[in-house]
Design a protein around this motif. Sequence first.
Motif, short mmCIF file in Angstrom:
data_model
loop_
_atom_site.label_atom_id
_atom_site.label_comp_id
_atom_site.label_asym_id
_atom_site.label_seq_id
_atom_site.Cartn_x
_atom_site.Cartn_y
_atom_site.Cartn_z
N SER B 139 0.83 -1.21 0.00
CA SER B 139 0.00 0.00 0.00
C SER B 139 0.86 1.25 0.00
O SER B 139 0.57 2.22 -0.71
CB SER B 139 -0.92 0.02 1.23
N GLY B 140 1.92 1.25 0.79
CA GLY B 140 2.81 2.42 0.84
C GLY B 140 3.43 2.69 -0.52
O GLY B 140 3.48 3.84 -0.98
N ALA B 141 3.88 1.63 -1.19
CA ALA B 141 4.50 1.80 -2.51
C ALA B 141 3.48 2.34 -3.51
O ALA B 141 3.80 3.21 -4.33
CB ALA B 141 5.07 0.47 -3.00
N ALA B 142 2.24 1.83 -3.45
CA ALA B 142 1.22 2.25 -4.42
C ALA B 142 0.73 3.66 -4.13
O ALA B 142 0.31 4.37 -5.04
CB ALA B 142 0.05 1.27 -4.39
N LEU B 143 0.76 4.07 -2.88
CA LEU B 143 0.11 5.32 -2.48
C LEU B 143 1.13 6.38 -2.04
O LEU B 143 0.91 7.12 -1.09
CB LEU B 143 -0.94 5.05 -1.41
N GLY B 144 2.26 6.42 -2.73
CA GLY B 144 3.11 7.59 -2.65
C GLY B 144 4.12 7.64 -1.52
O GLY B 144 4.74 8.68 -1.31
N PHE B 145 4.35 6.54 -0.79
CA PHE B 145 5.38 6.58 0.26
C PHE B 145 6.73 6.16 -0.32
O PHE B 145 6.81 5.36 -1.24
CB PHE B 145 4.97 5.74 1.47
N ASP B 146 7.79 6.74 0.26
CA ASP B 146 9.13 6.59 -0.32
C ASP B 146 10.03 5.62 0.43
O ASP B 146 11.05 5.19 -0.10
CB ASP B 146 9.83 7.95 -0.34
N TYR B 262 -3.34 6.90 1.66
CA TYR B 262 -4.14 7.62 0.65
C TYR B 262 -4.33 9.08 1.07
O TYR B 262 -4.14 10.00 0.26
CB TYR B 262 -5.49 6.92 0.44
#
Lengths: 267, 267
Positions: B139-146, B262
Amino acid sequence: MAELHRIDDPADPRLADFRDLRDVELRKHLESEHGLFLAEGEKVVRRAAEAGFVPRSLLMAPRWVDGLGDVLDATDAPCYVLAEDLAEQVTGFHVHRGALASFERKPLPSVADVLAGARSVLVLEDIVDHTNVGAIFRSGAALGFDAVLLAPRCGDPLYRRAIKVGMGAVFTMPWTRLPDWYAALPALSEAGFTTVALTLADDSTPIESAVAGVDRLALVLGSEGHGLSPRWEQSADRRAIIPMREGIDSLNVAAASAVACYIAMHR
Amino acid sequence: MAELHRIDDPADPRLADFRDLRDVELRKHLESEHGLFLAEGEKVVRRAAEAGFVPRSLLMAPRWVDGLGDVLDATDAPCYVLAEDLAEQVTGFHVHRGALASFERKPLPSVADVLAGARSVLVLEDIVDHTNVGAIFRSGAALGFDAVLLAPRCGDPLYRRAIKVGMGAVFTMPWTRLPDWYAALPALSEAGFTTVALTLADDSTPIESAVAGVDRLALVLGSEGHGLSPRWEQSADRRAIIPMREGIDSLNVAAASAVACYIAMHR
């Protein structure tokens, strides 16, 4: 008040409801044929009883008898008390928090009854993993959804693992099975819902705009592996996507449903 | 190019990396001591290799040798080929999509290296379920976390189940272990991040407002059972909650993290 029965033999035939719980195929068959479901853990057992389900029998280690005293006081079902290692021999796994109960299923309501008064409905096609089914019920309940409809082949929300992951949300959220897979989404449109299918299809629009201003919403989710069937994808009123970072293939269905419910709650 | 070895004896000592995969405790011990991890399924094995991890050995049924030809061409590691029922005897379970590979772990980077250039970071305290660890990475990768930082006792993101659920997100998302649990969040604040702890604490504010206008964000998530430790809850800059329907106790941590990512992505 429940009668306590001390059990020393794990082969005792009175424990039939609790046998071989790790055998998913056997359990699916047994539970649907006998019209029962299993609740696991003190909190979930209590929630099932509080939601009005009738216990058939309970099984627990001695130290849980006091903690579930309120549930035992309110039923005439037998309670089988046995040591934790014996319980593990019966069920095939370490019993989480030491208590299990077998409950009678209730007849499923009609689709019309489930939809009456609902403004936001989840529609699950073929979600096969019980963990995902439970997580979707829990997220829907927490994030403003009023009911759940299941395609004929969707996983059973009263399967033990789904109940546990869903923290009992399936006991309070109205739900039923759709009798007709093919016509399911057009029938919802006729009933006044806007059906919005979550998909990676090329013609999908960002979900924020797809649900904006929608009054009665049916949010449609497909299976873990292949997503929605072409029939459901094409027969939905709208196709929507959760905008994601470039190069990422997708969210898992439980994560996607939580995000979609959140967005829909704020429509 | 990988050398193929036909295996007829499931007790063959060359298969040591692949033995007893269902025994979580044994595997944790073995994998950390030997510095390896296991990837399962054609897609995930390929992603590990493409991300630059070095195979130690591969194990697959004959029908997968062609499909993974590109991976086998690019390595000198041995590939053990055996019938699916023999593979199941070795690993203890039905091998998903017929292929497994053992890879060398890499040394973990420093916290400073992981944070360099990152604007949005997930910080996981003691998430114990590998399914949740994998889902949070995905989820982090899909939703903009680095990047992701893990407390010393958080579950291993290179454990087989975490990799599989995360669809290999752990291979491309920079991550490391925090060396110091107690001072972890103040150290992040000093490094220029606003630490926002997701919690049900009384003084928490809606997450939408807690992340509004924040440049460098560290979103802090606690364990499945009890949430964050008091130390982490109190040493975060802000405490935030996902607003939920009345009477619902919480979302599960994977669902909550997806919703929080999100919201943070749109801050």
